[in-house]
Motif scaffolding. Structure first.
Motif, mmCIF file in Angstrom:
data_model
loop_
_atom_site.group_PDB
_atom_site.id
_atom_site.type_symbol
_atom_site.label_atom_id
_atom_site.label_comp_id
_atom_site.label_asym_id
_atom_site.label_seq_id
_atom_site.Cartn_x
_atom_site.Cartn_y
_atom_site.Cartn_z
ATOM 1 N N HIS A 146 0.825 -1.201 0.000
ATOM 2 C CA HIS A 146 0.000 0.000 0.000
ATOM 3 C C HIS A 146 0.864 1.258 0.000
ATOM 4 C CE1 HIS A 146 -3.364 2.621 1.320
ATOM 5 N NE2 HIS A 146 -2.468 3.169 2.106
ATOM 6 N N HIS A 147 1.928 1.241 0.795
ATOM 7 C CA HIS A 147 2.781 2.433 0.934
ATOM 8 C C HIS A 147 3.745 2.614 -0.232
ATOM 9 C CE1 HIS A 147 1.277 3.613 4.812
ATOM 10 N NE2 HIS A 147 1.545 2.427 5.352
ATOM 11 N N ILE A 148 4.054 1.537 -0.949
ATOM 12 C CA ILE A 148 4.998 1.670 -2.061
ATOM 13 C C ILE A 148 4.294 1.517 -3.415
ATOM 14 C CG2 ILE A 148 6.945 0.866 -0.668
ATOM 15 C CD1 ILE A 148 6.751 -1.814 -2.176
ATOM 16 N N SER A 149 2.986 1.707 -3.434
ATOM 17 C CA SER A 149 2.230 1.576 -4.684
ATOM 18 C C SER A 149 2.685 2.570 -5.750
ATOM 19 C CB SER A 149 0.730 1.767 -4.422
ATOM 20 O OG SER A 149 0.467 3.041 -3.841
ATOM 21 N N TRP A 150 3.378 3.640 -5.319
ATOM 22 C CA TRP A 150 3.870 4.646 -6.262
ATOM 23 C C TRP A 150 4.889 4.050 -7.236
ATOM 24 C CZ3 TRP A 150 9.102 4.911 -5.900
ATOM 25 C CH2 TRP A 150 9.693 4.505 -4.692
ATOM 26 N N VAL A 151 5.442 2.877 -6.919
ATOM 27 C CA VAL A 151 6.415 2.238 -7.816
ATOM 28 C C VAL A 151 5.795 1.995 -9.190
ATOM 29 C CG1 VAL A 151 7.737 0.117 -8.213
ATOM 30 C CG2 VAL A 151 7.711 1.165 -5.944
ATOM 31 N N LEU A 152 4.489 1.740 -9.220
ATOM 32 C CA LEU A 152 3.784 1.519 -10.484
ATOM 33 C C LEU A 152 3.164 2.795 -11.021
ATOM 34 C CD1 LEU A 152 1.982 -1.866 -9.672
ATOM 35 C CD2 LEU A 152 4.127 -1.511 -10.892
ATOM 36 N N GLY A 153 3.644 3.943 -10.537
ATOM 37 C CA GLY A 153 3.154 5.228 -11.023
ATOM 38 C C GLY A 153 1.715 5.500 -10.621
ATOM 39 N N ARG A 154 1.034 6.303 -11.437
ATOM 40 C CA ARG A 154 -0.378 6.620 -11.169
ATOM 41 C C ARG A 154 -1.225 5.354 -11.169
ATOM 42 N NH1 ARG A 154 -2.839 11.354 -11.891
ATOM 43 N NH2 ARG A 154 -4.485 10.434 -13.176
ATOM 44 N N THR A 155 -0.865 4.409 -12.032
ATOM 45 C CA THR A 155 -1.609 3.152 -12.106
ATOM 46 C C THR A 155 -1.581 2.424 -10.765
ATOM 47 O OG1 THR A 155 -1.185 2.902 -14.482
ATOM 48 C CG2 THR A 155 -1.761 0.913 -13.243
ATOM 49 N N LEU B 27 -5.853 1.989 -4.486
ATOM 50 C CA LEU B 27 -6.830 2.920 -3.912
ATOM 51 C C LEU B 27 -6.173 3.958 -3.004
ATOM 52 C CD1 LEU B 27 -9.529 0.239 -2.919
ATOM 53 C CD2 LEU B 27 -9.283 1.415 -5.106
ATOM 54 N N THR B 28 -4.980 4.409 -3.373
ATOM 55 C CA THR B 28 -4.271 5.408 -2.571
ATOM 56 C C THR B 28 -4.324 6.792 -3.201
ATOM 57 O OG1 THR B 28 -2.158 4.880 -3.651
ATOM 58 C CG2 THR B 28 -2.686 3.693 -1.623
ATOM 59 N N ASP B 29 -4.976 6.930 -4.335
ATOM 60 C CA ASP B 29 -5.086 8.233 -5.002
ATOM 61 C C ASP B 29 -6.253 9.017 -4.417
ATOM 62 O OD1 ASP B 29 -6.689 6.117 -6.272
ATOM 63 O OD2 ASP B 29 -7.456 7.737 -7.537
ATOM 64 N N LYS B 30 -6.005 10.266 -4.083
ATOM 65 C CA LYS B 30 -7.063 11.135 -3.544
ATOM 66 C C LYS B 30 -6.847 12.549 -4.062
ATOM 67 C CE LYS B 30 -7.686 8.393 0.667
ATOM 68 N NZ LYS B 30 -7.640 8.365 2.155
ATOM 69 N N ALA B 31 -6.921 12.677 -5.384
ATOM 70 C CA ALA B 31 -6.674 13.968 -6.020
ATOM 71 C C ALA B 31 -7.757 14.969 -5.660
ATOM 72 C CB ALA B 31 -6.607 13.796 -7.541
ATOM 73 N N GLN B 32 -7.335 16.140 -5.194
ATOM 74 C CA GLN B 32 -8.238 17.253 -4.865
ATOM 75 C C GLN B 32 -9.361 16.813 -3.926
ATOM 76 O OE1 GLN B 32 -9.443 18.617 -8.742
ATOM 77 N NE2 GLN B 32 -7.500 19.666 -9.125
ATOM 78 N N GLY B 33 -9.034 15.956 -2.990
ATOM 79 C CA GLY B 33 -10.020 15.530 -2.002
ATOM 80 C C GLY B 33 -11.068 14.571 -2.518
ATOM 81 N N GLN B 34 -10.923 14.105 -3.768
ATOM 82 C CA GLN B 34 -11.895 13.170 -4.345
ATOM 83 C C GLN B 34 -11.636 11.745 -3.851
ATOM 84 O OE1 GLN B 34 -14.508 13.859 -6.504
ATOM 85 N NE2 GLN B 34 -14.047 16.012 -6.055
ATOM 86 N N PRO B 35 -12.655 10.891 -3.857
ATOM 87 C CA PRO B 35 -12.440 9.479 -3.508
ATOM 88 C C PRO B 35 -11.510 8.832 -4.542
ATOM 89 C CG PRO B 35 -14.783 10.035 -3.574
ATOM 90 C CD PRO B 35 -14.053 11.183 -4.178
ATOM 91 N N PRO B 36 -10.929 7.682 -4.231
ATOM 92 C CA PRO B 36 -10.106 6.975 -5.211
ATOM 93 C C PRO B 36 -10.855 6.762 -6.518
ATOM 94 C CG PRO B 36 -9.868 5.961 -3.062
ATOM 95 C CD PRO B 36 -10.962 6.975 -2.935
ATOM 96 N N LEU B 37 -10.124 6.777 -7.616
ATOM 97 C CA LEU B 37 -10.741 6.708 -8.937
ATOM 98 C C LEU B 37 -11.629 5.481 -9.109
ATOM 99 C CD1 LEU B 37 -11.050 7.829 -11.809
ATOM 100 C CD2 LEU B 37 -9.002 6.525 -12.450
#
Length: 406
Positions: A232-241, A247-257
């Motif tokens: 979960h903490h190193i999911s950035w290794v695969l970039g935005r994907t 489910l760690t993306d929270k752009a502009q306060g939005q829920p995960p994509l």
């Protein structure tokens, strides 16, 4: 004289044995030759545009008499390419030579698959639009996605569906450039179409519809809560994907994509687009898929998965399981079993995604390569990703072809 006759008989027997072995080798070579060939046993006409996109038609079809009207868009998974779907595309054209054009998506390959589900979905939507422009006789459209490709396809159809709906609204309200008219054009009016075509089949194969952030959704983690937290903490290794999948993306306060993609949003009508298809199918590995878990690929709670011992193999399709497919258990029970905040957060999002996606009726096809020498490559074998290496998945592809709605 007797010894001479015995020697002659032994030589004759050896010759028969050699001929049998040679015959068996010949059969094996013939069987595998279609997998080695780029034609995979069936010739096609490949039209390549300036961007390297390939549209495949049957070489046996007389397009002067019958123009194909149904487009199949095949979408590859993480670090994949259009070539991964080539074998399957050939089987479709072999069965339906007069009816289909198959497009194996090329815009999201290799490292481009790290750019995120949304970026890839936009690319795919643009790609599909360009394909349709090249073939004005098309009337229907279907999508088949492997792994991450299924999520990319879900995003792309929302983009294409929303564009169609906006165009329809503007046409009905006129082309005036007044503020009032522009406001009317922004209203959603359902066209029920994807890129102007009638949507028929939406099929995914080993796709992580619930993401890979839930407990046991990535079997290679062994169900270890500690390992899942680290991932979960190193999911950035695969970039935005990676952030989208975990489910760690929270752009502009939005829920995960992926959580947004189970309902209609202001800009994109994810649910309506998916619902517009006449048929929805998920193929899921019940065994040996170390990348994508059974529940996330079949859109079920883990306590709703059928017991493997109650599932039997199909005769015609040896790796398709049949039997009890749903074991309904109250949703509250699965939530009470979560004992810590990390698990609870994951379970809450998983629950929301299941609830949203199952408002649509899905055909769930469970698959098992148990007993196969290729079982440890189940994630790719289910697609016949590399034919010489994943040939045992040929019956899965045939099942998709045989049950495809034209």
């Amino acid at each position: 004289m007797e010894s001479h006759n015995n020697l002659h008989q032994m030589k004759a027997a050896d010759e028969v044995t050699k001929k049998k072995k040679s015959s068996r080798r010949s059969l094996i070579v013939n069987k595998l030759s279609c997998f080695r060939s780029s034609d995979h046993g069936y010739p096609t006409l490949d039209e390549i545009d300036g961007n390297g996109n390939v549209d495949m038609k049957s070489a046996s079809a007389d397009t002067n008499l019958h123009t194909p009207t149904h487009l199949i868009v095949m979408v590859n998974g993480l670090i994949g390419s259009a070539h991964n779907w080539r074998y399957a595309a050939k089987q479709f054209l072999k069965t339906h030579p007069q009816d289909l054009i198959v497009h194996c998506s090329e815009r999201n390959s290799s490292l481009l698959t790290f750019n995120g589900v949304d970026v890839m979905g936009n690319r795919l939507a643009n790609e599909v639009t360009s394909v349709i422009k090249r073939h004005p006789g098309l009337q229907k459209i279907s999508f088949i996605g492997h792994s991450l490709g299924g999520l990319v396809a879900r995003y792309a159809i929302a983009k294409l569906y929303t564009q169609d709906s906006t165009k329809l609204a503007c046409q009905e309200n006129g082309d005036s450039t007044t503020d009032a008219s522009n406001k009317q054009c922004s209203e959603h009016i359902s066209s029920g179409r994807i890129a102007g075509l009638v949507p028929i089949n939406f099929i995914t194969v080993a796709t992580p519809h619930l993401g890979t952030g839930g407990h046991r959704q990535v079997p290679m983690f062994g169900g270890s809560n500690t390992v899942e937290k680290v991932a979960h903490h190193i999911s950035w290794v695969l970039g935005r994907t990676g952030r989208h999948l975990f489910l760690t993306d929270k752009a502009q306060g939005q829920p995960p994509l992926l959580l947004q993609m189970v309902k209609d949003c202001e800009d994109l009508k994810f649910f309506s687009a998916l619902q517009s298809f006449k048929r929805h199918v998920v193929y899921a590995n019940a065994h040996f898929d170390h990348i994508v878990g059974w529940s996330t690929s079949s859109i079920r709670h883990r306590n709703e998965l059928p017991q493997r011992k109650h599932l039997l193999r199909s005769g015609k399709y040896p790796h398709i399981l049949k039997g009890e497919t749903t074991n309904t258990i109250k949703q509250e029970g699965s939530m009470k079993s979560q004992v810590n905040s990390f698990k609870t957060a994951r379970a809450s999002m998983e629950e929301a995604m299941i609830r949203g996606l199952t408002k649509i009726s899905w055909e769930r096809i469970d698959v098992s390569f148990k007993g196969s020498k290729q079982r440890y490559f189940a994630h790719n074998t289910i697609q016949v990703n590399t034919p010489w290496m994943n040939s045992d998945g040929a019956d899965i592809i045939q099942h998709i072809v045989d049950n495809f709605r034209l």
